[in-house]
Write an enzyme that holds these catalytic residues in place. Structure first.
Site, short mmCIF file in Angstrom:
data_model
loop_
_atom_site.label_atom_id
_atom_site.label_comp_id
_atom_site.label_asym_id
_atom_site.label_seq_id
_atom_site.Cartn_x
_atom_site.Cartn_y
_atom_site.Cartn_z
N TYR A 94 73.13 19.96 25.87
CA TYR A 94 72.23 19.13 26.66
C TYR A 94 71.56 19.96 27.76
CZ TYR A 94 75.95 19.01 30.22
OH TYR A 94 76.91 19.37 31.15
N CYS A 95 70.46 19.44 28.28
CA CYS A 95 69.84 19.97 29.49
C CYS A 95 69.79 18.84 30.51
CB CYS A 95 68.46 20.55 29.20
SG CYS A 95 67.24 19.35 28.58
N PHE A 96 68.89 18.89 31.47
CA PHE A 96 68.94 17.89 32.53
C PHE A 96 68.55 16.49 32.04
CE2 PHE A 96 67.11 15.68 36.29
CZ PHE A 96 68.29 15.51 36.97
#
Length: 367
Positions: A94-96
């Site tokens: 995941y990222c933000f």
């Protein structure tokens, strides 16, 4: 490409391995338990791309990002992601916000390493919101009871023996008082909230709807109890733990002197005892104003003599004097006032065995 995963409950309940592709500066502000940070960009690279985005727009920022993460740099990062993915085939990345960064990592893993790896839809932000909602829902829906008692009665010992306890001090790595700092430091507030939320989620999934918490102030060291939970804690019943002054002194001697000293030495080696001594003395200084000058000086002299004796011979007997003085003259009067103030909420009082039996029976009959 693998579909996005949005079953956040499944991710946390099953401890699915997570690869956090955010920059290190974002990761260190707060992350989820057990997550590994394998960023797409370093902090400096992210800053440069962000500045480009503001000045020239998204397309120029994407071009710059690909320039910065290319060649050997790109190959090394893909190798690290691939190693994680192969080691954790049930994991996610995941990222933000579940946007461009995690899409790029996912695409490069597919194109360069032949690995289809799922990413979290909504990213860190969506999972964080899910965990905050988990705590808020538990505060509103579950039966809570607080465990109170004088300093040194062993409230943490009681919580450790209950399957339905939420140990706020444990999540915060802090003992909750002016002397509560540990040698290993505290998590960020976000990490503290996430640890609490995951524990609540798992306990509720196991069928627990009745929780015991220690009667804490809003701040546990530098960590703040989530407001919905703290507000509910001010309204629920209490159980009061009692013990003799002598046993309380011995418990504090064990926890705040013997064990804490050993912890400092374990973490810091040869400097451990010196740092432990500084921590104890500064903790007493922190309550200087509330103690008053004369009392503070007297207790400080006793503590300094005890530390000198401990340094010279290893004996800890002299520490009992300042511990007993601090209990009699400072902590106990405060707790007597608190007990009187909260007396209408106290539904049971007793020593450890009786309190444990009462809390277990209480949970068994549904509060």
């Amino acid at each position: 490409m693998p579909h996005d995963i949005t079953d956040y409950r499944d991710i946390f309940l099953n401890d699915r391995p997570m690869m956090d592709t955010r920059a290190p500066i974002e990761f260190h502000k707060g992350a989820f338990p057990g997550v590994v940070n394998l960023p797409l960009m370093t902090d400096i690279e992210r800053q440069r791309v962000g500045t480009c985005y503001k000045q020239q727009g998204q397309q120029a920022a994407i071009v710059l990002g690909h320039q910065l993460v290319s060649g050997d740099t790109k190959a090394r990062r893909i190798q690290a992601w691939a190693e994680f993915a192969r080691s954790h085939p049930d994991g996610v990345l995941y990222c933000f916000r579940g946007g461009l960064r995690s899409q790029i990592v996912q695409q490069w893993l597919k194109d360069e390493a032949g690995i289809d790896y799922p990413r979290v839809g909504g990213g860190y932000k969506a999972m964080r919101t899910f965990l905050l909602d988990t705590v808020e829902q538990a505060a509103a829906q579950c039966d809570l009871v607080l465990l109170g008692g004088m300093t040194g009665t062993g409230k943490t010992e009681v919580l450790a023996q209950l399957s339905n306890a939420l140990d706020l001090e444990g999540y915060a790595n802090h003992r909750g008082s002016s002397f509560g700092k540990r040698a290993t430091g505290q998590p960020s507030n976000i990490d503290f909230e996430n640890l609490l939320a995951v524990d609540v989620l798992k306990k509720r999934a196991a069928g627990i709807e009745h929780f015991v918490l220690e009667d804490e102030s809003r701040m546990v060291g530098s960590c703040a109890v989530p407001l919905p939970l703290y507000q509910r804690m001010q309204q629920v019943p209490m159980v009061w733990l009692e013990d003799s002054l002598e046993r309380r002194v011995e418990r504090i001697l064990r926890d705040y002197v013997i064990n804490l000293c050993a912890e400092f030495i374990d973490v810091h080696g040869d400097e451990g005892f010196s740092l432990f001594s500084e921590r104890l003395l500064s903790s007493l200084d922190n309550i200087h104003r509330r103690l008053g000058g004369d009392r503070h000086r007297r207790l400080m002299d006793i503590m300094e003599a005890a530390l000198a004796e401990q340094a010279n011979t290893g004996a800890v007997d002299l520490h009992r004097d300042w511990i007993e003085g601090l209990l009699r003259e400072y902590y106990d009067p405060m707790y007597v006032f608190q007990r009187e103030k909260k007396g209408g909420r106290i539904e049971f009082a007793g020593e450890q065995a009786a309190v444990l039996q009462y809390l277990r029976e209480r949970a068994g009959r549904g509060g």
